[in-house]
Write a protein that holds these residues in place. Structure first.
Motif, PDB file in Angstrom:
ATOM      1  N   GLU A  29       4.670 -17.927 -61.651  1.00 21.87           N
ATOM      2  CA  GLU A  29       5.580 -19.048 -61.433  1.00 21.87           C
ATOM      3  C   GLU A  29       6.247 -18.973 -60.060  1.00 21.87           C
ATOM      4  N   TRP A  30       6.672 -17.783 -59.657  1.00 19.85           N
ATOM      5  CA  TRP A  30       7.410 -17.641 -58.394  1.00 19.85           C
ATOM      6  C   TRP A  30       6.520 -17.581 -57.162  1.00 19.85           C
ATOM      7  N   GLU A  31       5.241 -17.260 -57.315  1.00 21.40           N
ATOM      8  CA  GLU A  31       4.379 -17.139 -56.140  1.00 21.40           C
ATOM      9  C   GLU A  31       4.170 -18.475 -55.431  1.00 21.40           C
ATOM     10  N   HIS A  32       4.399 -19.568 -56.123  1.00 22.56           N
ATOM     11  CA  HIS A  32       4.251 -20.889 -55.512  1.00 22.56           C
ATOM     12  C   HIS A  32       5.427 -21.242 -54.608  1.00 22.56           C
ATOM     13  N   HIS A  33       6.539 -20.540 -54.751  1.00 18.78           N
ATOM     14  CA  HIS A  33       7.762 -20.884 -54.036  1.00 18.78           C
ATOM     15  C   HIS A  33       8.024 -20.031 -52.797  1.00 18.78           C
ATOM     16  N   TYR A  34       7.266 -18.958 -52.613  1.00 22.24           N
ATOM     17  CA  TYR A  34       7.491 -18.051 -51.486  1.00 22.24           C
ATOM     18  C   TYR A  34       6.195 -17.863 -50.693  1.00 22.24           C
ATOM     19  N   PRO A  35       6.300 -17.750 -49.382  1.00 19.85           N
ATOM     20  CA  PRO A  35       5.073 -17.607 -48.573  1.00 19.85           C
ATOM     21  C   PRO A  35       4.447 -16.217 -48.645  1.00 19.85           C
ATOM     22  N   THR A  36       5.248 -15.189 -48.914  1.00 21.48           N
ATOM     23  CA  THR A  36       4.724 -13.822 -49.015  1.00 21.48           C
ATOM     24  C   THR A  36       4.877 -13.328 -50.455  1.00 21.48           C
ATOM     25  N   PRO A  37       4.037 -12.401 -50.893  1.00 25.79           N
ATOM     26  CA  PRO A  37       4.088 -11.967 -52.293  1.00 25.79           C
ATOM     27  C   PRO A  37       5.158 -10.920 -52.612  1.00 25.79           C
ATOM     28  N   GLU A  38       5.895 -10.420 -51.618  1.00 27.90           N
ATOM     29  CA  GLU A  38       6.843  -9.336 -51.893  1.00 27.90           C
ATOM     30  C   GLU A  38       8.003  -9.790 -52.778  1.00 27.90           C
ATOM     31  N   ILE A  39       8.584 -10.926 -52.468  1.00 31.02           N
ATOM     32  CA  ILE A  39       9.740 -11.395 -53.239  1.00 31.02           C
ATOM     33  C   ILE A  39       9.343 -11.755 -54.676  1.00 31.02           C
ATOM     34  N   PRO A  40       8.253 -12.494 -54.890  1.00 29.67           N
ATOM     35  CA  PRO A  40       7.865 -12.753 -56.289  1.00 29.67           C
ATOM     36  C   PRO A  40       7.552 -11.487 -57.078  1.00 29.67           C
ATOM     37  N   ARG A  41       6.973 -10.481 -56.420  1.00 28.30           N
ATOM     38  CA  ARG A  41       6.704  -9.209 -57.125  1.00 28.30           C
ATOM     39  C   ARG A  41       7.997  -8.535 -57.553  1.00 28.30           C
ATOM     40  N   ARG A  42       8.989  -8.527 -56.664  1.00 29.00           N
ATOM     41  CA  ARG A  42      10.270  -7.895 -57.003  1.00 29.00           C
ATOM     42  C   ARG A  42      10.964  -8.643 -58.137  1.00 29.00           C
ATOM     43  N   LEU A  43      10.963  -9.965 -58.059  1.00 26.37           N
ATOM     44  CA  LEU A  43      11.587 -10.765 -59.113  1.00 26.37           C
ATOM     45  C   LEU A  43      10.862 -10.587 -60.441  1.00 26.37           C
ATOM     46  N   ALA A  44       9.547 -10.534 -60.401  1.00 25.61           N
ATOM     47  CA  ALA A  44       8.772 -10.339 -61.620  1.00 25.61           C
ATOM     48  C   ALA A  44       9.007  -8.946 -62.204  1.00 25.61           C
ATOM     49  N   LEU A  45       9.129  -7.946 -61.356  1.00 21.68           N
ATOM     50  CA  LEU A  45       9.397  -6.588 -61.836  1.00 21.68           C
ATOM     51  C   LEU A  45      10.771  -6.498 -62.490  1.00 21.68           C
ATOM     52  N   GLU A  46      11.764  -7.139 -61.890  1.00 19.92           N
ATOM     53  CA  GLU A  46      13.099  -7.155 -62.495  1.00 19.92           C
ATOM     54  C   GLU A  46      13.075  -7.817 -63.865  1.00 19.92           C
ATOM     55  N   THR A  47      12.340  -8.913 -63.970  1.00 14.98           N
ATOM     56  CA  THR A  47      12.226  -9.605 -65.246  1.00 14.98           C
ATOM     57  C   THR A  47      11.503  -8.748 -66.273  1.00 14.98           C
ATOM     58  N   ALA A  48      10.460  -8.056 -65.855  1.00 15.90           N
ATOM     59  CA  ALA A  48       9.712  -7.200 -66.771  1.00 15.90           C
ATOM     60  C   ALA A  48      10.565  -6.032 -67.272  1.00 15.90           C
ATOM     61  N   ILE A  49      11.348  -5.449 -66.395  1.00 18.86           N
ATOM     62  CA  ILE A  49      12.229  -4.350 -66.805  1.00 18.86           C
ATOM     63  C   ILE A  49      13.264  -4.840 -67.800  1.00 18.86           C
ATOM     64  N   PHE A  50      13.816  -6.014 -67.535  1.00 13.15           N
ATOM     65  CA  PHE A  50      14.801  -6.580 -68.458  1.00 13.15           C
ATOM     66  C   PHE A  50      14.175  -6.864 -69.819  1.00 13.15           C
ATOM     67  N   ALA A  51      12.976  -7.438 -69.830  1.00  8.64           N
ATOM     68  CA  ALA A  51      12.303  -7.745 -71.096  1.00  8.64           C
ATOM     69  C   ALA A  51      12.000  -6.461 -71.871  1.00  8.64           C
ATOM     70  N   PHE A  52      11.532  -5.423 -71.181  1.00  3.58           N
ATOM     71  CA  PHE A  52      11.247  -4.149 -71.840  1.00  3.58           C
ATOM     72  C   PHE A  52      12.510  -3.562 -72.460  1.00  3.58           C
ATOM     73  N   ALA A  53      13.593  -3.549 -71.696  1.00  6.94           N
ATOM     74  CA  ALA A  53      14.855  -3.004 -72.198  1.00  6.94           C
ATOM     75  C   ALA A  53      15.368  -3.815 -73.386  1.00  6.94           C
ATOM     76  N   LEU A  54      15.203  -5.107 -73.328  1.00 12.01           N
ATOM     77  CA  LEU A  54      15.661  -5.966 -74.421  1.00 12.01           C
ATOM     78  C   LEU A  54      14.876  -5.691 -75.704  1.00 12.01           C
TER      79      LEU A  54
END
Length: 67
Positions: A29-54
């Motif tokens: 979802e986020w890769e369409h909004h940013y020109p480089t993949p670093e920011i979407p990867r970081r946002l996706a990792l944060e979301t994945a960590i939150f989902a795992f902890a939940l």
């Protein structure tokens, strides 16, 4: 105490699956909004960590209160 360990293992399994799904969905979802993949990867990792902890946290709470 055995129920706690069963719920912990269930939480770890479904937490890993939920984290993987959250990572893939958020990254795609986020890769369409940013020109480089670093920011979407970081946002996706944060979301994945939150989902795992939940998932693990909810499973542990259920394991504590179910006897």
């Amino acid at each position: 105490m055995q129920t706690f360990y069963v719920m912990l293992s269930i939480g770890l399994i479904f937490g890993a699956l939920g984290a993987l799904a959250a990572y893939l969905i958020t990254y795609k979802e986020w890769e369409h909004h940013y020109p480089t993949p670093e920011i979407p990867r970081r946002l996706a990792l944060e979301t994945a960590i939150f989902a795992f902890a939940l998932f693990v946290g909810i499973a542990l709470l259920v394991g504590i209160f179910i006897k």
